[in-house]
Structures are given as C-alpha cells and as structure tokens.
Scaffold this motif. Structure first.
Motif, short mmCIF file in Angstrom:
data_model
loop_
_atom_site.label_atom_id
_atom_site.label_comp_id
_atom_site.label_asym_id
_atom_site.label_seq_id
_atom_site.Cartn_x
_atom_site.Cartn_y
_atom_site.Cartn_z
N CYS A 1 4.69 7.79 -8.15
CA CYS A 1 3.71 6.67 -8.47
C CYS A 1 4.39 5.61 -9.31
O CYS A 1 4.45 4.57 -9.20
N THR A 2 5.15 6.13 -10.24
CA THR A 2 5.90 5.30 -11.41
C THR A 2 6.92 4.44 -10.75
O THR A 2 7.17 3.51 -11.04
N ARG A 3 7.85 5.40 -10.01
CA ARG A 3 8.83 4.68 -9.28
C ARG A 3 8.28 3.51 -8.28
O ARG A 3 8.93 2.47 -8.31
N ARG A 4 7.14 3.78 -7.52
CA ARG A 4 6.62 2.83 -6.88
C ARG A 4 6.10 1.38 -7.62
O ARG A 4 6.38 0.42 -7.14
N ILE A 5 5.71 1.93 -8.66
CA ILE A 5 4.91 0.62 -9.60
C ILE A 5 6.34 -0.07 -10.03
O ILE A 5 6.02 -1.25 -10.14
N VAL B 1 0.85 -1.28 -0.02
CA VAL B 1 -0.09 -0.02 -0.07
C VAL B 1 0.70 1.21 0.11
O VAL B 1 1.79 1.32 0.86
N ALA B 2 0.79 2.06 -0.87
CA ALA B 2 1.24 3.25 -1.00
C ALA B 2 0.14 4.62 -0.92
O ALA B 2 -0.66 4.56 -1.69
N LEU C 1 6.24 -4.04 -11.55
CA LEU C 1 5.00 -4.19 -12.36
C LEU C 1 5.25 -3.19 -13.58
O LEU C 1 4.90 -2.21 -14.06
N GLU C 2 6.60 -3.24 -14.25
CA GLU C 2 6.90 -2.29 -15.10
C GLU C 2 5.92 -2.33 -16.37
O GLU C 2 5.95 -1.27 -17.21
N GLU C 3 5.29 -3.57 -16.80
CA GLU C 3 4.45 -3.50 -18.15
C GLU C 3 3.38 -2.84 -17.85
O GLU C 3 2.50 -2.62 -19.04
N ASP C 4 2.92 -2.55 -16.61
CA ASP C 4 1.56 -1.70 -16.08
C ASP C 4 1.96 -0.43 -15.80
O ASP C 4 1.16 0.46 -15.26
N ALA C 5 3.30 0.02 -15.75
CA ALA C 5 3.59 1.40 -15.39
C ALA C 5 2.96 2.47 -16.06
O ALA C 5 2.45 3.32 -15.66
#
Length: 929
Positions: free
Chosen positions: A807-811, A788-789, A816-820
């Motif tokens: 958010c992108t860094r947390r993802i 959770v973030a 989850l690079e493909e969903d970033a």
C-alpha cells in the motif's frame, strides 16, 4: 248625374299626397314641363349606362391582353426551361456541328409548343439554331443589358424587339453536367400573336356590351314610367319639397309618432318614438308585437282602437298615448299613434336610474374586488370598479405593515400607494409603489387619526402633499372623499375618491357609497394580507427544508431546479446525499397537498431519508423503512384525530419517492421507487432510455415489498429524476409530457446538468403546472482504474506488514508521499482489527480522488465501536487513532459481511487528481424555479 255616380267617380279619382296637388286638365303647362324633365332624366341615364358599358369593354379588353401576355410569358419560359433541361442538349453544344444536331429538335419543339421561335446560342451569343436558317451563325439581338444577362447565364423573361419583331422572349441557361455554362436557349412569342387572341375575343365582348346596353335602356324606361305613375306626374322638385315639409314636421315635434297598417305592421316611426319605445333600427315593416313593446301598449296599437291620453308603462316611463284611424277621410286603412312623456316621470326615472346605478356599482364591487388574493390586485379592482362610475380619480394606499403581510397597530404612519386610476394626467400625487406622505392638515391624516370618512370640497385650497408640503393639488380637483380601510377595528389603509371640475361635486349621500366600497375592499385586503403572510410562512418553511446548496461530492456532477405550485407551497422535494466509498444517493419525492402541512411533511420525509441513508442501506430497504415511518405517522394522526388533539392534519399515505445510489468505482446505479416516476437515462451519445424500474405502491399503502434495479450507465451519462408536475398538465394528453422530455434530452446530448435543467424548464414545463416541480439532473463519473487499488489479505496477522508495504508503494506512486505515513497507520489498524475480530475473507481497497479512501471488508457482521481506553489497557486504541487521523470513518454492511472505511484529506501541496473533480454548489431556487 246622380249623387251616387258622382260619389263613385270621386272614389276612383287619385287622391293627392299631403302637401302636394295633382295636375288638373287645365294645367297643361306644368304637366308638359314634368314630362320634359322626365325625358331629360331618361337621356342622362342612357348616356351614363353607355359610358359604363364602354368602360367595362375597355377594361375587359385590357385584362384579356394582360392575361394573354402573362400566358405568353409562362409558355415561353416553360418551353425554354424544358428544352434547356432536355437530355443531350448540353452535350450536343460541345460537338463539332451543334447546329446539325439541334436545329431539327428545336423546330419540333417550336411547332409542338405553338411558340414563334426557339433559338439556341452559345456563350458568345452566336445563334446555333433559328426558324430562319439565314440567321444561324449570327449574334442574337436585343437590348444590350438583356443580351449581357443572357450571356451571363441568367433566366430572364422580357418583351422587346427580337429578330421576328416585338416578342415576349424567355431565355434560360444551358449548363454542362459539371455546372459550367454551355450557352442558352431563348423562346419567343410574337406580340401580334397575343394581339390576335385579344382581337378574337372583341366581337363576343362587344355583343355582350350591346345586349347589356339594350337591357339597361329598357329597364330604365320601364322604371321611369312606373315612377311617373306612382308619383302621379309629380317632378323631382315637387317630390323633394313635399318630402322636406313632411320630414320637418315629423321630426320637429316633441312627441313620438307611429304610423301602423291595418294588420299591425309599423310603417313609420319618428326619432322621439324610437327613443321612448327603444325600437330597433330595422323596426319599420315588422309587426308591432315583434318589437319588444310592453304587452298592454302592444295590444292597444295593434287593435287600432281610438284612444285619448291613455297612460301605459313602457320600461321606466309612463307614456300618454293617443290613437286615431287614418281611413276617416278615405285614406288607407291603419292608425296613427302619438306618445308623450311627462316631466314628473322623467324626474322620477332619473332618480330610479341613479339608485339602480348605485346598486349595480355595489354589486360589481362585491363580485370583482374579492376575485383575487393579491394585495395590489385587490386595490386595483377597487379602482376599476369606482372609475368613472363613482369618481374621476381613485387612489388607494396601504399601511407599511399590511404590505408586509402583518397586522398594523397605532400609530398609523407610513402609507404606500398600491393603486391609482382615472384621469391622473394633471394629478401631481404619488405614483403606485411610492411612499404617500400627507401633512397633518390633510384630510387623509384626519381620516387615519379618527377612523372615519372625510368629505372635503376644494381639498387642495390650502393643503400641500409631499415631504415638504410644497406640491399643491391639481387645480382640476374640486372634491374629495377619503375613507379609511378598516376591518375588525383595525385600519389597513386609505381609499381616496376624487372628482374633477367637469363632474358633480360629492354630496353627503355619496359617503354611504364610498363607505360600502371601502368596507368590502377592507375585508378582501385583510384576506389578501393573511394569505400573503401564510404564503410567506410556507415559502420560508419550504426553503428552509429543501437543500440550500448541493453537497460537495465527486460521484456525480449534479444540478437541480424547484418551482413552487401556483397555489402555494406543495410537498415536492429532492436531495443529494454523499455516501462513503465515492458513492452518492439521489432522492426525489412528492407529498400530496399544499400548505404548511405538506411543507412540514416534506421536511420530515427528507430528514428521514437522510437518516436512513446514513445506515448505508440499499434503495429498496431505505424505501421499506420510509414506508414503515409513513404508516406509523398516519396511525399517530388517526389516534390524535380520534382524541380531538389534532384533527386538522392530513394523512401522509400516498406520498411518492424515487431513491437511487450511484457508485463511482463500479459505475453501477441502483434505484427503487414507490409510486414515483422512474428515472430517465441519457447516454453520452444522446441515446435516451427509460429503465424498467418496478413501481411499487406509494408510501404508507403497504402490502408489497419494494424492488430495486441495478444497471451500469456509461461515464458521462445523465440521470434525470423529476416529479409529476414537470409533465402533467390539464391541457396535455397523458404520455405527451414524457415524450417531449425524452425528445428534448435527445436533441442536446452535449448539455451539462445545469443547462439540461434550464432546457427542460423552458421546453417541457407546462404553461400552467398543476403542482410544484422538483427536477434533479446528475451526470455520472467513474474513477479511473489506475486510481483504485485492491488486495486480498490472507487471514494471518503476519501478512499485515506485507500488505502495508505494498500500500505504501502504491501511495507513493500516486505522488502522495506526505500522506503515506498516516495512510500506512490507518491501513495497519483497520487490517489488524479485521484479522483479530472479524472473519475471512478480508479485502483491502484504496481509492484516490479528491480525498483518499481506505476500505477493509471482512466476513463478519459484528460492528466495531469506538471507546476510550484506560491507561492500564493494552489494546482498544486502534479505532480511536483512526478517528483522529481520518477526516471521516464508519461502517457499512454488505450481504456477506461489513466494510470499515476511512477517508482522509489529501495534503494541499499534493497535485489534485483530475478524475476527482467535484461538482460546484448550485442554489436550490435558481433558474425558472
């Protein structure tokens, strides 16, 4: 001598019994023989008594010896065990001179307990103590196998020759504090001491035996003398011959014979009289008025009035009665009565019995056949009633549509045997459950075709049974009546009545009885068919309205059970409703009543709860809306009943419901209930708690607001929601069911939800539940903090880029690079929408489970709407993009604003997060339900 004196002497002279003569003074020889025989009998009696007394004395002596031996065994064993367990004994055996320490205590124990020897020995079998000091230091003696067991540390009690002679010896091991063997102690009681006790009792026993012998001899002499006086000197042979003559005459006549005393007591009755009057076995000696004889006949017999062929009723008989006094020839006062039945009366009585049996048969059929609403049970009742009172074999077949609960229509073809009974050992017909196939020439086929009963003598003469017609009927069958089961002009099946060669063949009048039996059975079969059809309809409706599978969600691991009510479908229900933001709603409810209306009402309430849950409201508000719905539906029902449009329904008011929401992010569970039992909480450690949830009135009653309670169960806790049917039972005291439920849950804290459901249905469920049972068990889950973030977003459009980058860094850190890229676009649109159209504060939360959830909250209560933007519009495409990119999205309201959320599936190539593992789907109708 005067005539009066002679008459007086004749009256005092003993009168002979019938068939016997009194010895006269001139017959001294027979009288002496009688007395000689009596003397011999007396001697034999004395010898027999003497043998019995001697045997009794011997038995008592043996028993006294056995008891003394048993007492010696117990006393020696008790002394040995007490000494072996005495403080300091094992320690003394390890000292330098154990004999000096133990000799004095053992002698004191021997003298105080009254035994003959107390010997302590070490593990080598060397005596350390002994009453005879000369034997100290020598090995113990006895049978080799006994010595081995003593030295092995076993406890034994045996009789053998010891150092002091034959003795009862008990040996007990002496152990050290660490449990090792230090030696043993043996206690002996000499056999001669035991024999001395027995010999001390012999004088008393012999004295008692002598007294008993003297009393028996005197009693025998008195009885023999009295017997000779009462038999007037007749011997056993004369008495036996006289009894045989009288008994033969009494029981060979075909008339009832009664001998009564002057006061009306029955002295004697032969077997014919017992059968005619139905006398009890103990009738002799009782007054005639106490024997249940007809009042008029009782009056005649008690009066002793002479009667000749007077006819009196007695039950179903008419008896010709003759009465004569017994004192005409100087005999004792009383009377003799003879009873005679007539042939015509027997015939009439037989016909009356047959008519009565048929009436009783029809009465039993009316009572027993309609006692069940199950098709097979109804046909089996017909078999039970008709066999063997009407037929030797009875079989019942029902048409295939009837078995399915449908109404059959011509042509009537497929028959299924549902019941068979009687002597079917040699009967090659079909068994229950098989398809019954009859050829066109069979009487059953004719009965189905014509709808009328068929009587057939020798039905198997030229008729086969089975698909190929090659199964001949058993040769023991001689007649058949086959009757179609018809009700309201519709044929439902066939009833076949068979009689064997050992019975009277069926006659035309038997067709009436068979028709009455089948007519009553047909009504009950049709009722059972209708009930089966309605029950199947209600069950199908109930199954279609309850969840077939539990939805796939990750907030809880859940399992369920449902058991319909014994009388049919009722209004119990449950539901598991996934909510956005890793939350789930759990609901359990109950609608009063049974049948179609209860099942339909249950479906309406469950649908309403699902719709209200879609609004994402707190539990108390969901129950408020549900309460308003029930009130409105009841008002519509009352209006319809007044207009005679639908007055057959039942009001819903009184339905109950418990509704709770579990949040897997915060770990909180919020619950409210309306007249329903509260949930039971079981912690991971097995601690059971019943949270204090305020109970409100059932739905539709109104008047009070609903209250909800919030608590935070630890992860892995089990939430148990149920209906009253799980606990309530007519034989169970109030509160016992809940105590048993809590005790069962606490006993097995390691069970999963499915095992918990099965365990509760096994141990808590009543043997005869009064209503249906719905059970829901959910094991809570909580997302790990690293999944959770959260960010507080400044109310400035310029901050969007910074938040998006974080958010992108947390993802990417979550793998989850493909969903970033997709997530970045969704977050950008949702934050921008909140900053432009919402109000501060703005908050962003990302949650990773089996899916990725993004939530943006703001202080405005204005809900966004999805619309299709025109080609000339510069904006309005943000939510459209979110709806296309996310799997689900929506809005829910909070106390200080709203939350817009979007859920997107994680790419299949990404590793699945263990914390988001969801529950498997469980069938609704599983286990005992």
């Amino acid at each position: 001598m005067s005539r009066h004196a002679a008459t007086a002497r004749s009256r005092h002279r003993p009168r002979p019994l019938p068939g016997a003569s009194i010895p006269s003074p001139g017959r001294r020889g027979p009288l002496r023989r009688v007395r000689s025989v009596a003397g011999q009998v007396f001697v034999l009696q004395l010898l027999l008594i003497l043998v019995l007394v001697a045997a009794a004395v011997a038995i008592l002596a043996l028993e006294a010896r056995s008891q003394s031996i048993t007492d010696a065994r117990r006393r020696s064993l008790a002394v040995a065990e007490t000494f072996a367990q005495s403080p300091g004994v094992s320690e003394a055996m390890t000292r330098h001179d154990p004999t000096a320490l133990l000799q004095s205590p053992t002698e004191a124990a021997r003298k105080g307990s009254g035994v003959d020897s107390v010997v302590v020995f070490n593990t080598h079998g060397i005596r350390l103590t002994h009453p005879d000091t000369g034997l100290i230091g020598k090995r113990i003696i006895g049978p080799a196998w006994v010595v081995r067991r003593e030295l092995a540390g076993e406890t034994i009690t045996r009789i053998f020759r010891a150092s002091q002679g034959p003795s009862v010896v008990s040996a007990v091991p002496i152990t050290r504090p660490d449990g090792s063997l230090a030696g043993g102690v043996s206690v002996g009681v000499k056999v001669e001491s035991v024999n001395g006790v027995v010999e001390g009792r012999l004088p008393a026993m012999l004295g008692a035996a002598t007294g008993a012998l003297a009393l028996s001899a005197g009693g025998t002499a008195l009885v023999s003398g009295r017997l000779r006086r009462q038999t007037r000197g007749l011997g056993p042979a004369e008495m036996t011959r006289m009894y045989e003559h009288h008994d033969a005459v009494l029981h060979s006549v075909r008339e009832g014979v009664l001998v009564l005393a002057a006061d009306g007591r029955l002295l004697l009755a032969n077997q014919e009289a017992r059968e005619l009057l139905g006398l009890a076995p103990d009738a002799e000696g009782r007054h005639i008025g106490e024997l249940g004889v007809e009042p008029r006949l009782t009056e005649l017999l008690a009066s002793g009035r002479p009667a000749t062929d007077e006819v009196y009723p007695s039950g179903n008989r008419l008896l010709a009665v003759n009465v004569r006094p017994t004192d005409r020839a100087g005999g004792p006062a009383g009377s003799v009565a003879t009873l005679r039945d007539t042939t015509e009366l027997r015939l009439l009585s037989g016909r009356a019995d047959a008519a009565r049996e048929r009436l009783e048969l029809l009465y039993d059929a009316g009572v027993r056949i309609g006692s069940t609403l199950e098709l097979t049970g109804t046909t089996e009742k017909l078999v039970e009633v008709a066999v063997p009172r009407f037929a030797d074999v009875v079989t019942v077949e029902l048409l295939d549509p009837v078995v399915r609960g449908e109404e059959p229509a011509p042509p009537y073809e497929v028959l299924h045997r549902t019941a068979a009974g009687g002597d079917t050992t040699g009967h090659p017909l079909f068994r229950p459950g098989e398809r019954a196939v009859y050829p066109p020439s069979a009487p059953q086929h004719q009965a189905l075709r014509t709808g009328r009963a068929v009587l057939r003598a020798d039905p198997g003469e030229a008729v086969g049974y089975g698909d190929d017609g090659r199964r001949p009927l058993a040769p023991g069958i001689q007649s058949l009546i086959t009757v179609p089961l018809r009700f309201r002009g519709v044929t439902l099946g066939l009833a076949n009545f068979w009689r064997t060669r050992n019975s009277v063949p069926f006659e035309e009048e038997d067709l009436v009885i068979a028709g009455e039996l089948t007519a009553r059975t047909a009504v009950c079969v049709d009722n059972a068919r209708r009930y089966a059809r309605e029950h199947a309809m209600v069950s199908t409706l109930r199954r279609s309205l309850l969840p077939c599978t539990l939805p796939d969600q990750e907030a809880v691991e859940v399992a369920s059970r449902y058991l319909p009510a014994p009388g049919g479908a009722s209004g119990g229900w449950f539901d598991v409703i996934p909510l956005p933001g890793n939350r789930v709603a759990l609901a359990v409810g109950q609608v009063a009543g049974q049948g179609l209306h209860a099942a339909a009402t249950m479906g309406r309430l469950r649908t309403a709860v699902q719709n209200f849950s879609a609004l994402d409201l707190p539990p108390d508000e969901v129950l408020s809306l549900l309460d308003e719905l029930v009130t409105r539906l009841d008002l519509e029902h009352d209006a319809g009943a007044g207009a005679d449009t639908d007055g057959d329904g039942v009001r819903i008011a009184g339905a109950t419901c418990a509704y709770g929401i579990h949040d897997a992010v915060s770990g909180r569970f919020t619950v409210a209930r309306a007249g329903h039992p509260g949930p039971v909480l079981v912690g991971p450690d097995g601690a059971v708690d019943t949270p204090a949830v305020p109970v409100s009135r059932p739905l539709g009653r109104g008047g009070e607001p609903f209250e909800s309670v919030e608590f935070s169960p630890p992860a892995g806790s089990r939430l148990v929601l149920y209906t009253n049917g799980l606990l309530e039972d007519d034989d169970r005291a109030p509160g016992n069911g809940l105590e048993r439920l809590c005790r069962t849950l606490a006993d097995r804290p390691d069970l999963g939800p499915d095992e918990t459901c099965q365990g509760l249905f096994t141990t808590v469920l009543p043997a005869r539940p009064s209503e249906d049972v719905a059970l829901l068990v959910a094991r809570t889950r909580v997302l790990a903090p690293e999944d959770v973030a959260e960010w507080d977003v400044p109310f400035d459009v310029a901050a969007v880029a910074t938040i998006r980058a974080e958010c992108t860094r947390r993802i990417r850190a979550w793998g989850l690079e493909e969903d970033a890229d997709t997530t970045e676009l969704i977050i950008s649109e949702l934050i921008t929408n909140a900053l432009r159209y919402g109000a501060p504060p703005v908050h962003l939360r990302l949650m990773r489970g089996r899916s990725l959830v993004c939530e943006v909250s703001d202080g405005s209560s204005t809900s966004p709407h999805l619309r299709r933007a025109r080609a000339t519009d510069e904006g309005g495409r943000g939510l459209f993009l979110v709806s296309q990119l996310a799997r689900h999205w929506g809005t829910r309201y909070a106390a200080d604003g709203k939350v817009i959320w979007a859920e997107q599936a994680i790419s299949a190539s990404q590793p699945e997060n263990g914390s988001g593992t969801g529950s498997r789907e469980h069938p609704v109708f599983s286990g005992s339900g």
